[in-house]
Design a protein around this motif. Structure first.
Motif: not given
Length: 457
Positions: A152-155, A167-168, A180-181, A190-194
């Motif tokens: 859903t989001a990158i950085a 590309l990111s 941070v993804v 929802s999770h935040q993974r590195t």
């Protein structure tokens, strides 16, 4: 249309559009500044078509479509007496500001073309893939990513398509910068993974980065149908044909094309042929094939010898599940945003190549551009517009580099003239032109060399 002729055709279309637009920028601003334009040429070499307008400007379409130029009246090139009125429209007699405006107009028009192409792309709607993760391996697996995760989001920046996500990740991987993804897993949590890109080995070739990262998109079935058979290959000697559906390899049932390479490596050997069961015209045939062993090559991402049959999959239509489409007004800021993003990424890549963080192998020449033009055209008008926009932006940036013979070199000369109050000597300018020509030829040669290596490998 074959791939070769398709690539040639779409290369001509691409360069014709972008060169014409670039040179028209120089032309129209020169006319606005009162400069007499002698010739407007799209291409080099012998003229295929030519005509004069009422102002005496010759418009030419030439045989070699790898560039173009606008020739303006210049007192330094006039031979003989023409009188004061005859030189009134000379380029070199205009103010420094006017000359800078005329020179900068080419790249500026390429930038306008980029914005327009991105805007039209968003209005039409560019099909793409949702950023849903498929099989994971290597770094992605150890970082906690799992099949079915939707990025859903990158950085901290929202991600709408797999193209944006990949590309990111690629740009960050060149810098070995952790990302941070934000993801939503298959269960909706929802999770935040590195993604620990800093753990990528420094010596890894850039062509292997994708394999080492281990992130791949959600996969759709690919029928195990042969689309092409290479001449004088193991497959052609065994009489395999395009259109054959592979049923089994070495006794292992094949349901998807992705299973084919693994089965070949599993069962192939030097001391016995490989048994392939194929369906052809409603009949099942068992053919014996002796694969060819290709030596280990780091370019294939495995570093191991590979058994090859010389077959390719039949092309299948992409299973797009996302479309980037906006209204006429909403597409305007999106076009500006995409242009800025592509500019930042292009300048970033140039900076990495200069500093040594990225390999000069990333330089691409006319062969790669032709192949990419053909591929993007086959994907539809929105993807081709995306390709045109990126190439147009690249031309604008390339032409603004402070290299004599390019527009950026001319702007540098005029800036020096503005500061010192007088132009550089003709000798210095001519020397700079020769140096610029050598640099440009070196870059083009390197790009062509990279193209040839890619196609050979």
């Amino acid at each position: 249309m074959s791939e070769f002729f398709g690539s040639v055709w779409w290369l001509i279309v691409t360069l014709g559009l972008l060169i014409t637009f670039h040179e028209y920028g120089h032309f129209v601003i020169a006319r606005r500044c009162g400069v007499k334009v002698l010739k407007f040429s799209v291409g080099f070499g012998p003229a295929l078509w030519s005509r004069f307008d009422r102002h005496g400007t010759q418009f030419v379409v030439a045989a070699i479509p790898l560039g173009g130029y606008v020739k303006m009246l210049d007192t330094r090139e006039v031979d003989g007496a023409v009188g004061p009125s005859g030189l009134a429209g000379a380029f070199d007699r205009k103010s420094v500001g006017a000359r800078m405006a005329i020179t900068a107009a080419g790249p500026a028009f390429n930038l306008i073309f980029t914005l327009a192409a991105f805007w039209l792309m968003f209005v039409i709607g560019k099909p793409d893939f949702l950023p849903v993760i498929g099989p994971v391996d290597h770094l992605a697996a150890s970082s906690g990513f799992a099949p079915g995760d939707r990025i859903t989001a990158i950085a901290g920046k929202p991600v709408e398509t797999w193209t944006d996500a990949s590309l990111s990740v690629l740009m960050a991987s060149m810098d070995r910068r952790d990302l941070v993804v934000d993801v939503t897993d298959a269960g909706g949590a929802s999770h935040q993974r590195t993604l620990a890109l800093s753990k990528l080995p420094a010596e890894v070739d850039e062509r292997e980065l994708g394999t080492q990262i281990g992130l791949s998109p959600r996969q759709w079935p690919i029928p195990p149908v042969i689309g092409s058979v290479a001449p004088d290959s193991a497959a052609s000697r065994a009489h395999l044909e395009a259109g054959d559906r592979i049923v089994a390899i070495g006794g292992d049932a094949i349901k998807d094309w992705r299973e084919v390479p693994e089965a070949i490596q599993k069962h192939a050997a030097a001391d016995h042929p490989l048994d392939l069961s194929v369906e052809r015209a409603g009949q099942t045939l068992v053919l014996s094939v002796q694969p060819t062993l290709k030596p280990a090559d780091a370019a294939d991402g495995t570093g191991k010898p590979q058994w090859l049959l010389g077959i390719g999959a039949r092309p299948v239509d992409p299973h797009y599940d996302a479309t980037l489409r906006y209204g006429l007004l909403a597409a305007v800021p999106k076009a500006f945003g995409e242009t800025w993003k592509q500019t930042r990424d292009t300048l970033g890549m140039l900076g990495r190549m200069v500093s040594g963080q990225a390999s000069l192998k990333n330089l691409s020449g006319v062969i790669t551009i032709a192949q990419a033009a053909n591929s993007s055209a086959q994907l539809g008008p929105a993807w081709f517009l995306n390709f045109l926009a990126i190439i147009s932006l690249s031309l604008a940036i390339l032409n603004l580099l402070p290299i004599p013979i390019l527009d950026g070199g001319g702007l540098l000369y005029y800036l020096i003239e503005l500061i010192k109050g007088s132009p550089l000597s003709e000798r210095v300018q001519v020397t700079g032109q020769y140096v610029g020509l050598v640099l440009l030829m070196a870059l083009m040669s390197l790009a062509l060399y990279n193209d040839i290596l890619r196609n050979i490998s």
